[in-house]
Design a protein around this motif. Structure first.
Motif, PDB file in Angstrom:
ATOM      1  N   TRP A 520     -67.746 -85.120  43.130  1.00  0.00           N
ATOM      2  CA  TRP A 520     -67.185 -83.622  43.807  1.00  0.00           C
ATOM      3  C   TRP A 520     -65.777 -83.473  43.867  1.00  0.00           C
ATOM      4  O   TRP A 520     -65.125 -82.371  43.480  1.00  0.00           O
ATOM      5  CB  TRP A 520     -68.078 -83.198  44.894  1.00  0.00           C
ATOM      6  CG  TRP A 520     -67.719 -84.107  46.081  1.00  0.00           C
ATOM      7  CD1 TRP A 520     -68.348 -85.036  46.424  1.00  0.00           C
ATOM      8  CD2 TRP A 520     -66.584 -83.666  46.868  1.00  0.00           C
ATOM      9  NE1 TRP A 520     -67.597 -85.484  47.566  1.00  0.00           N
ATOM     10  CE2 TRP A 520     -66.459 -84.912  47.849  1.00  0.00           C
ATOM     11  CE3 TRP A 520     -65.591 -82.808  47.025  1.00  0.00           C
ATOM     12  CZ2 TRP A 520     -65.690 -85.019  49.109  1.00  0.00           C
ATOM     13  CZ3 TRP A 520     -64.825 -82.854  48.063  1.00  0.00           C
ATOM     14  CH2 TRP A 520     -64.741 -83.872  49.153  1.00  0.00           C
ATOM     15  N   ALA A 521     -65.064 -84.229  44.397  1.00  0.00           N
ATOM     16  CA  ALA A 521     -63.765 -84.273  44.567  1.00  0.00           C
ATOM     17  C   ALA A 521     -62.943 -84.241  43.283  1.00  0.00           C
ATOM     18  O   ALA A 521     -61.642 -83.763  43.460  1.00  0.00           O
ATOM     19  CB  ALA A 521     -63.209 -85.649  45.363  1.00  0.00           C
ATOM     20  N   ARG A 522     -63.311 -84.426  42.039  1.00  0.00           N
ATOM     21  CA  ARG A 522     -62.565 -84.260  40.821  1.00  0.00           C
ATOM     22  C   ARG A 522     -63.008 -83.125  39.980  1.00  0.00           C
ATOM     23  O   ARG A 522     -62.433 -83.066  39.100  1.00  0.00           O
ATOM     24  CB  ARG A 522     -62.473 -85.459  39.982  1.00  0.00           C
ATOM     25  CG  ARG A 522     -63.790 -85.955  39.543  1.00  0.00           C
ATOM     26  CD  ARG A 522     -63.751 -87.251  38.524  1.00  0.00           C
ATOM     27  NE  ARG A 522     -64.994 -87.249  37.753  1.00  0.00           N
ATOM     28  CZ  ARG A 522     -65.463 -86.599  36.661  1.00  0.00           C
ATOM     29  NH1 ARG A 522     -64.462 -85.808  36.117  1.00  0.00           N
ATOM     30  NH2 ARG A 522     -66.524 -87.187  35.872  1.00  0.00           N
ATOM     31  N   ILE A 523     -63.766 -82.131  40.591  1.00  0.00           N
ATOM     32  CA  ILE A 523     -63.981 -80.992  39.865  1.00  0.00           C
ATOM     33  C   ILE A 523     -63.234 -79.767  40.147  1.00  0.00           C
ATOM     34  O   ILE A 523     -63.346 -79.194  41.247  1.00  0.00           O
ATOM     35  CB  ILE A 523     -65.761 -80.625  40.320  1.00  0.00           C
ATOM     36  CG1 ILE A 523     -66.399 -81.977  40.166  1.00  0.00           C
ATOM     37  CG2 ILE A 523     -66.123 -79.470  39.289  1.00  0.00           C
ATOM     38  CD1 ILE A 523     -66.555 -82.269  38.679  1.00  0.00           C
ATOM     39  N   PRO A 524     -62.192 -79.687  39.467  1.00  0.00           N
ATOM     40  CA  PRO A 524     -61.235 -78.326  39.796  1.00  0.00           C
ATOM     41  C   PRO A 524     -61.646 -76.889  40.130  1.00  0.00           C
ATOM     42  O   PRO A 524     -61.254 -76.465  41.047  1.00  0.00           O
ATOM     43  CB  PRO A 524     -60.344 -78.399  38.578  1.00  0.00           C
ATOM     44  CG  PRO A 524     -60.526 -79.833  37.906  1.00  0.00           C
ATOM     45  CD  PRO A 524     -61.877 -80.003  38.162  1.00  0.00           C
ATOM     46  N   HIS A 525     -62.974 -76.648  39.431  1.00  0.00           N
ATOM     47  CA  HIS A 525     -63.700 -75.476  39.820  1.00  0.00           C
ATOM     48  C   HIS A 525     -63.809 -75.175  41.311  1.00  0.00           C
ATOM     49  O   HIS A 525     -63.815 -74.145  41.620  1.00  0.00           O
ATOM     50  CB  HIS A 525     -64.740 -74.997  38.958  1.00  0.00           C
ATOM     51  CG  HIS A 525     -64.315 -74.731  37.440  1.00  0.00           C
ATOM     52  ND1 HIS A 525     -63.530 -73.875  37.130  1.00  0.00           N
ATOM     53  CD2 HIS A 525     -64.815 -75.024  36.244  1.00  0.00           C
ATOM     54  CE1 HIS A 525     -63.370 -73.641  35.831  1.00  0.00           C
ATOM     55  NE2 HIS A 525     -64.076 -74.453  35.258  1.00  0.00           N
ATOM     56  N   PHE A 526     -64.251 -76.256  41.891  1.00  0.00           N
ATOM     57  CA  PHE A 526     -64.782 -75.974  43.093  1.00  0.00           C
ATOM     58  C   PHE A 526     -63.743 -75.504  44.257  1.00  0.00           C
ATOM     59  O   PHE A 526     -63.956 -74.952  45.123  1.00  0.00           O
ATOM     60  CB  PHE A 526     -65.246 -77.521  43.860  1.00  0.00           C
ATOM     61  CG  PHE A 526     -66.470 -78.061  43.168  1.00  0.00           C
ATOM     62  CD1 PHE A 526     -67.361 -77.343  42.518  1.00  0.00           C
ATOM     63  CD2 PHE A 526     -66.975 -79.197  43.436  1.00  0.00           C
ATOM     64  CE1 PHE A 526     -68.701 -77.513  41.779  1.00  0.00           C
ATOM     65  CE2 PHE A 526     -68.390 -79.797  42.812  1.00  0.00           C
ATOM     66  CZ  PHE A 526     -68.977 -78.930  42.152  1.00  0.00           C
ATOM     67  N   PHE A 527     -62.500 -76.177  43.778  1.00  0.00           N
ATOM     68  CA  PHE A 527     -61.266 -75.737  44.304  1.00  0.00           C
ATOM     69  C   PHE A 527     -60.720 -74.441  44.036  1.00  0.00           C
ATOM     70  O   PHE A 527     -59.941 -73.676  44.923  1.00  0.00           O
ATOM     71  CB  PHE A 527     -60.420 -77.112  44.460  1.00  0.00           C
ATOM     72  CG  PHE A 527     -60.809 -78.189  44.981  1.00  0.00           C
ATOM     73  CD1 PHE A 527     -60.583 -78.391  46.497  1.00  0.00           C
ATOM     74  CD2 PHE A 527     -61.762 -79.048  44.471  1.00  0.00           C
ATOM     75  CE1 PHE A 527     -61.181 -79.350  47.047  1.00  0.00           C
ATOM     76  CE2 PHE A 527     -61.971 -80.054  44.940  1.00  0.00           C
ATOM     77  CZ  PHE A 527     -61.906 -80.446  46.238  1.00  0.00           C
ATOM     78  N   SER A 528     -60.869 -74.149  42.853  1.00  0.00           N
ATOM     79  CA  SER A 528     -59.885 -72.950  42.192  1.00  0.00           C
ATOM     80  C   SER A 528     -60.989 -71.770  42.184  1.00  0.00           C
ATOM     81  O   SER A 528     -60.336 -70.762  42.349  1.00  0.00           O
ATOM     82  CB  SER A 528     -59.397 -73.516  40.665  1.00  0.00           C
ATOM     83  OG  SER A 528     -60.357 -73.611  39.995  1.00  0.00           O
ATOM     84  N   THR A 529     -62.084 -71.792  41.716  1.00  0.00           N
ATOM     85  CA  THR A 529     -62.702 -70.567  41.441  1.00  0.00           C
ATOM     86  C   THR A 529     -64.207 -71.012  41.970  1.00  0.00           C
ATOM     87  O   THR A 529     -65.099 -71.148  40.961  1.00  0.00           O
ATOM     88  CB  THR A 529     -62.608 -70.390  39.907  1.00  0.00           C
ATOM     89  OG1 THR A 529     -63.038 -71.642  39.071  1.00  0.00           O
ATOM     90  CG2 THR A 529     -61.472 -69.667  39.383  1.00  0.00           C
ATOM     91  N   PRO A 530     -64.402 -70.798  43.268  1.00  0.00           N
ATOM     92  CA  PRO A 530     -65.820 -70.812  43.815  1.00  0.00           C
ATOM     93  C   PRO A 530     -66.884 -69.894  43.147  1.00  0.00           C
ATOM     94  O   PRO A 530     -66.526 -68.808  42.681  1.00  0.00           O
ATOM     95  CB  PRO A 530     -65.689 -70.829  45.238  1.00  0.00           C
ATOM     96  CG  PRO A 530     -64.346 -70.990  45.452  1.00  0.00           C
ATOM     97  CD  PRO A 530     -63.548 -70.626  44.264  1.00  0.00           C
ATOM     98  N   TYR A 532     -67.911 -70.026  40.087  1.00  0.00           N
ATOM     99  CA  TYR A 532     -67.945 -69.858  38.670  1.00  0.00           C
ATOM    100  C   TYR A 532     -68.955 -70.595  38.000  1.00  0.00           C
ATOM    101  O   TYR A 532     -69.548 -70.120  36.944  1.00  0.00           O
ATOM    102  CB  TYR A 532     -66.467 -70.265  38.524  1.00  0.00           C
ATOM    103  CG  TYR A 532     -65.895 -70.327  37.036  1.00  0.00           C
ATOM    104  CD1 TYR A 532     -64.985 -69.318  36.702  1.00  0.00           C
ATOM    105  CD2 TYR A 532     -66.490 -70.964  36.014  1.00  0.00           C
ATOM    106  CE1 TYR A 532     -64.598 -69.049  35.346  1.00  0.00           C
ATOM    107  CE2 TYR A 532     -65.822 -70.647  34.476  1.00  0.00           C
ATOM    108  CZ  TYR A 532     -65.003 -69.873  34.561  1.00  0.00           C
ATOM    109  OH  TYR A 532     -64.566 -69.405  33.192  1.00  0.00           O
ATOM    110  N   VAL A 533     -69.120 -71.920  38.170  1.00  0.00           N
ATOM    111  CA  VAL A 533     -69.718 -72.878  37.372  1.00  0.00           C
ATOM    112  C   VAL A 533     -71.180 -72.388  37.000  1.00  0.00           C
ATOM    113  O   VAL A 533     -71.727 -72.602  35.799  1.00  0.00           O
ATOM    114  CB  VAL A 533     -69.786 -74.179  37.962  1.00  0.00           C
ATOM    115  CG1 VAL A 533     -68.262 -74.789  38.190  1.00  0.00           C
ATOM    116  CG2 VAL A 533     -70.498 -74.305  39.264  1.00  0.00           C
TER     117      VAL A 533
END
Length: 614
Positions: A520-530, A532-533
């Protein structure tokens, strides 16, 4: 496609930007001709922001004043694209450049001022009775252009604060990007990529691109395991920092949701586009009920690869030897050919993207990882790649080209106010471009091995674009519910959620790997665009429905499907996304639209099984 100055970086190498020939780098002069020109646009935007508050208190005077304010908003918006993307794209070329990062931050500060300067606008519009504004629009065709924008604003009326509240919220704008900016600095600008020595004796620096290449191409399980473990160890070593940053994202989202009167963060994320929360909840539920084809595929992989243990670092390696590399200069022509079903004008637009230096192709030191398409209004789309000649890189190029064609057609057709499109629709053209490219590649396949590789890619696309993204959406929803229910957010808690989801989706077909819990810590979308996925998955389901028409053997039905699809792209953001998709022939409210993906996967796995037993 041009073939001069052919450049093919060797696997495992990381060139400097100066070593990459110019024709493989984007030409940003279509945005601004120079930094001096950028400074001029910046000052122009600054002046427009300063002038905008003069409209405050005047909107109720009549249609002319309201129209003038909307046009002023459009002027600021169009300038914002140029000012932001010229700095941002330069920064992404080399994120170690602090001077350009400072300019990028300068723009973010200006955007915060813009939000403050316009914070009064929505409350003042909402203070005018909607029937009054409808009368103005009926009498003023220029104002009627903004009908959907105005009606959708009133749709959100209960969540728009008064002037003082909106001004206070605008002050928070400067903090919104801090968690992701910190995450980006930690994972890109300040990261020290580890190196490994492969079984062959080759030393590889595990940048994001090279890490993926090892997992996708290296047939030595020990090499894959070593790369996976060393790469993920950097996230494990900093898990508490990542957890603190992600907690910042969760707390920010919950603050905004509560401040505006939403029941949950999911409500807040979906309300603006008029999407029922049941769409996400049903997507997760229906997908979890349809995981058996995914598990069937991984059982097949384990058997064919002859592995006594089968872990997440084994899920990408090809099932058969097919050591093809795909030079960028060849692939461009294939992508142009693949979109022929969409018509010659669409093909010509794709060719223009390749010929006109819209694409920044290769990985270089300091460059941002991943890939994206930047929708630069007033210029043309730009694409960032980290192309490494793998099959995955080829399809990533097709994917980002789909985004870029969506942007191009929307910007060419719609006025500025509707030129942008929602995330909910955005991944349809990208995944549809991939589907068209797959069709072309399967048609041209010359061997059993190539068919197997392409079928594997098609299946892996469903696994990654549909199942994995639903699992990520499941993770985001559970993580956000922690803060909504006043629960602590620690690395242990976040790791436990991710581990439980791996079990729910894969069962016992993939053996447990301790470091996988930190993914989970390496998924940029979690941090940039909640939030979204999940839209990757809904868009994938939408694409499956659209492709049924585009692949029709009936010429009339096929042309009708193409027309409806192109109209979807041209529509931009001129209506709610569920309505736009419905006009294109897609109904996401029906569970069958989602469950059809698992049925399609089952058929592909059966076809792959047949090829492997020949």
């Amino acid at each position: 496609m041009p073939t001069l100055d052919t450049f093919r970086p060797e696997p495992g190498t990381l060139p400097t930007r100066d070593e990459v020939p110019a024709r493989y780098k984007w030409d940003l002069t279509s945005i601004c001709t120079s930094w001096d020109a950028w400074q001029g646009s910046y000052k122009q935007l600054d002046a427009a922001i300063a002038a905008f508050p003069a409209f405050q208190g005047t909107l109720a005077k009549g249609s002319g004043q309201l129209l003038a304010a909307f046009k002023a908003m459009d002027e600021m918006g169009a300038l914002s694209y140029r000012v932001w993307y010229y700095a941002s794209l330069h920064y992404d070329q080399d994120q170690r450049n602090n001077e350009i990062n400072a300019r990028r931050q300068q723009v973010q500060i200006l955007f915060a001022r813009q939000a403050q300067a316009s914070s009064w606008f929505n409350p003042e519009v909402l203070a005018i009775p909607i029937e009054t504004i409808r009368g103005w629009m009926d009498a003023n065709t220029d104002l009627a252009l903004y009908r959907f924008a105005i009606e959708s604003l009133f749709h959100e009326q209960e969540h728009v604060l008064d002037e003082q509240g909106e001004r206070l919220m605008s002050f928070a704008g400067r903090f919104n990007s801090v968690p992701y900016d910190s995450y980006s600095a930690l994972t890109t600008a300040d990261v020290k990529f580890p190196s490994i020595t492969l079984g062959s004796g080759t030393k590889v620096t595990l940048t994001y691109g090279q890490y993926r290449a090892v997992l996708e191409t290296n047939r030595n399980q020990e090499d894959r395991a070593n790369a996976y473990r060393i790469f993920h160890q950097t996230f494990a070593d900093n898990q508490n920092t990542y957890a603190a940053l992600y907690n910042g994202v969760l707390q920010r989202d919950w603050f905004h949701a509560r401040a505006r009167g939403y029941t949950t963060t999911l409500d807040a994320a979906l309300h603006g586009n008029n999407i029922p929360t049941s769409v996400v909840e049903n997507l997760i539920a229906v997908t979890k009920q349809g995981v058996e084809p995914l598990r069937r595929y991984h059982r097949l992989r384990r058997r064919v690869l002859g592995l006594s243990s089968y872990r997440l670092f084994d899920v990408f390696v090809p099932l058969v030897e097919h050591g093809a590399r795909y030079p960028y200069d060849e692939v461009g022509a294939w992508i142009v050919d693949s979109v022929a079903p969409l018509g010659k004008p669409y093909q010509q637009n794709v060719k223009s993207a390749f010929d006109g230096q819209w694409i920044d192709v290769f990985e270089n030191s300091g460059k941002r990882s991943g890939a994206y398409s930047a929708p630069v209004y007033g210029a043309h789309p730009y694409m960032l790649l980290n192309y490494n000649e793998t099959l995955d890189a080829v399809f990533t190029l097709a994917h980002e080209m789909g985004h870029s064609m969506h942007t191009l057609l929307s910007h060419q057709t719609q006025p500025f106010v509707y030129a942008g499109y929602t995330i909910f629709v955005a991944e349809v053209p990208s995944t549809l471009n991939e589907a068209l490219f797959l069709d072309l590649m399967l048609d041209r396949a010359r061997s059993r091995e190539e068919r197997i590789v392409l079928l594997q890619h098609a299946i892996d696309s469903i696994a990654s674009t549909f199942y994995t993204q639903v699992m990520f959406a499941d993770y985001e929803l559970q993580a956000h519910r922690l803060v909504e229910h006043d629960q602590p957010v620690t690395a242990d808690v976040l790791n436990a959620i991710y581990s439980s989801l791996l079990e729910a989706y894969y069962g016992d077909v993939i053996d447990r790997e301790e470091l996988s819990q930190f993914t989970w810590a390496r998924i940029p979308h979690f941090f940039s665009t909640p939030y979204y996925v999940y839209q990757y998955a809904t868009c994938f389901a939408s694409t499956a429905r659209l492709m049924q028409g585009i692949r029709s053997t009936d010429a009339g039905a096929r042309q009708d499907a193409v027309n409806r699809y192109l109209n979807l792209l041209k529509a931009g953001g001129s209506d709610y996304p569920m309505n736009l998709l419905a006009r294109a022939g897609v109904d996401l409210s029906q569970p069958e639209t989602v469950s059809a993906v698992s049925a399609g996967l089952n058929g592909l796995v059966a076809r792959l099984e047949a090829e492997l037993t020949m």
